[in-house]
Design an enzyme around this catalytic site. Structure first.
Site, PDB file in Angstrom:
ATOM      1  N   ASN A 133       0.718  -1.376  -0.001  1.00 14.05           N
ATOM      2  CA  ASN A 133      -0.084  -0.094  -0.101  1.00 14.05           C
ATOM      3  C   ASN A 133       0.748   1.087  -0.117  1.00 14.05           C
ATOM      4  OD1 ASN A 133      -1.953   2.320   0.300  1.00 14.05           O
ATOM      5  ND2 ASN A 133      -2.348   1.199   2.621  1.00 14.05           N
ATOM      6  N   LYS A 188       0.193   4.387  -0.403  1.00 11.82           N
ATOM      7  CA  LYS A 188      -0.490   5.378   0.111  1.00 11.82           C
ATOM      8  C   LYS A 188      -0.183   6.676  -0.722  1.00 11.82           C
ATOM      9  CE  LYS A 188       0.086   3.507   4.690  1.00 11.82           C
ATOM     10  NZ  LYS A 188      -0.167   3.567   6.279  1.00 11.82           N
ATOM     11  N   HIS A 221      -9.796   1.026   4.526  1.00 10.54           N
ATOM     12  CA  HIS A 221      -8.248   1.145   5.369  1.00 10.54           C
ATOM     13  C   HIS A 221      -8.430   2.297   6.584  1.00 10.54           C
ATOM     14  CE1 HIS A 221      -4.334   2.430   6.220  1.00 10.54           C
ATOM     15  NE2 HIS A 221      -3.837   1.297   5.817  1.00 10.54           N
ATOM     16  N   GLU A 230      -7.042   4.484   7.694  1.00 12.64           N
ATOM     17  CA  GLU A 230      -6.816   6.018   7.130  1.00 12.64           C
ATOM     18  C   GLU A 230      -8.169   6.737   6.695  1.00 12.64           C
ATOM     19  OE1 GLU A 230      -3.033   5.394   5.456  1.00 12.64           O
ATOM     20  OE2 GLU A 230      -2.330   4.841   7.369  1.00 12.64           O
ATOM     21  N   GLU A 235      -5.713  -5.070  10.213  1.00  9.98           N
ATOM     22  CA  GLU A 235      -4.851  -4.092  10.354  1.00  9.98           C
ATOM     23  C   GLU A 235      -5.084  -3.377  11.818  1.00  9.98           C
ATOM     24  OE1 GLU A 235      -2.682  -2.870   6.926  1.00  9.98           O
ATOM     25  OE2 GLU A 235      -4.281  -1.700   6.875  1.00  9.98           O
ATOM     26  N   GLY A 254       1.991   1.928  11.021  1.00 12.56           N
ATOM     27  CA  GLY A 254       3.151   2.821  10.836  1.00 12.56           C
ATOM     28  C   GLY A 254       3.703   3.148  12.174  1.00 12.56           C
ATOM     29  N   SER A 263       2.933  -2.417  10.419  1.00 13.85           N
ATOM     30  CA  SER A 263       4.323  -2.572  10.773  1.00 13.85           C
ATOM     31  C   SER A 263       5.187  -3.880  10.510  1.00 13.85           C
ATOM     32  CB  SER A 263       4.642  -2.279  12.131  1.00 13.85           C
ATOM     33  OG  SER A 263       4.240  -0.929  12.605  1.00 13.85           O
ATOM     34  N   GLY A 268       2.649  -1.223   4.532  1.00 15.06           N
ATOM     35  CA  GLY A 268       2.686  -0.066   4.140  1.00 15.06           C
ATOM     36  C   GLY A 268       4.254   0.740   3.975  1.00 15.06           C
TER      37      GLY A 268
END
Ligand code: PEP
Length: 244
Positions: free
Chosen positions: A11, A13, A98, A100, A168, A174, A206, A227
């Protein structure tokens, strides 16, 4: 049902202009063509780079995905990208829900469900993300939260071919933190019991070259959603190697 090959998905991003995205895609394509990777590989670039990345991936076997989509096929939805548009660019997958998007854009389970239906309409495999926050985990609610998100985010009609679940934990994304292997195994086993047989269940949060082998060896883990490490070809490829 025999275990499918793992899926290792990057991903990217909101990172990279087209030139850098093409360079990264080219590096991955060269490695994929250099020897059978032993797992399925997917990259999800920002929407602006999907076309160029698709061209750079060529016939490498590395698949292409979107990071989000609108539910509708077309219409007055300024700024949105439809599932059909992703398909038109060569995407086979799209990430939906996701954290985010859920936490930064207020996306609810209802909205996620609508988007999944849109993805299926266009012939895309939906990667549905679910996961608890730090306080929910600390309160012992992780399993309940994830189970509720799963029930509410996936519409009827799911099959192993068109659904991927990504577990996740929000607090692991992150941050360099990960749940224990036992905690990942517990959540994945619970998800496994609620999805069609053969559905891939990815772990994300992570994942890196140092922890990938242990996480990917958990029986109900069918791959990873990566990520930060997906932006570094050596790190991403080390995870691909760990997924063999
Ligand atoms: C992600 O955003 O899906 C993710 C897993 O990020 P990271 O690997 O950087 O934690």
């Amino acid at each position: 049902m025999p275990q499918k090959r793992h899926l290792v998905a990057g991903n990217w991003k909101m990172n990279m202009l087209r030139a850098d995205a093409v360079a990264l895609a080219g590096a991955l394509a060269a490695r994929a063509k250099g020897g059978s990777p032993g797992c399925d590989i997917l990259v999800c670039p920002p929407a602006t780079a999907i076309g160029a990345v698709g061209a750079a991936l060529g016939d490498s076997g590395v698949a292409l995905g979107g990071q989000d989509c609108a539910p509708a096929e077309k219409g007055a939805f300024t700024g949105d990208v439809s599932p059909e548009m992703l398909k038109d660019l060569g995407c086979s997958h799209v990430i939906i829900g996701h954290s985010e998007r859920r936490h930064g854009h207020g996306e609810t389970d209802d909205k996620v469900r609508e988007k999944v239906l849109g993805a299926w309409r266009a012939g895309l495999t939906a990667i549905v993300c679910i996961g608890e926050t730090r306080s929910q985990r600390e309160d012992g609610m992780a399993l309940a939260v994830v189970s509720a998100q799963l029930a509410e985010s996936v519409p009827p009609g799911a099959t192993a071919a068109r659904l991927v679940i990504a577990y996740e934990p929000v607090w692991a994304i992150g941050t360099g933190l990960t749940p224990t292997l036992a905690d990942i195994a517990e959540i994945h086993a619970a998800i496994r019991a609620s999805v069609p047989a053969g559905t891939r269940i990815l772990y994300g949060g992570s994942m890196n070259p140092g922890n990938a082998a242990d996480i990917l060896a958990i029986p109900d883990v069918g791959g990873g959603l990566i990520g930060g490490a997906s932006l570094k070809p050596d790190d991403f490829w080390a995870i691909v190697e760990a997924a063999r």
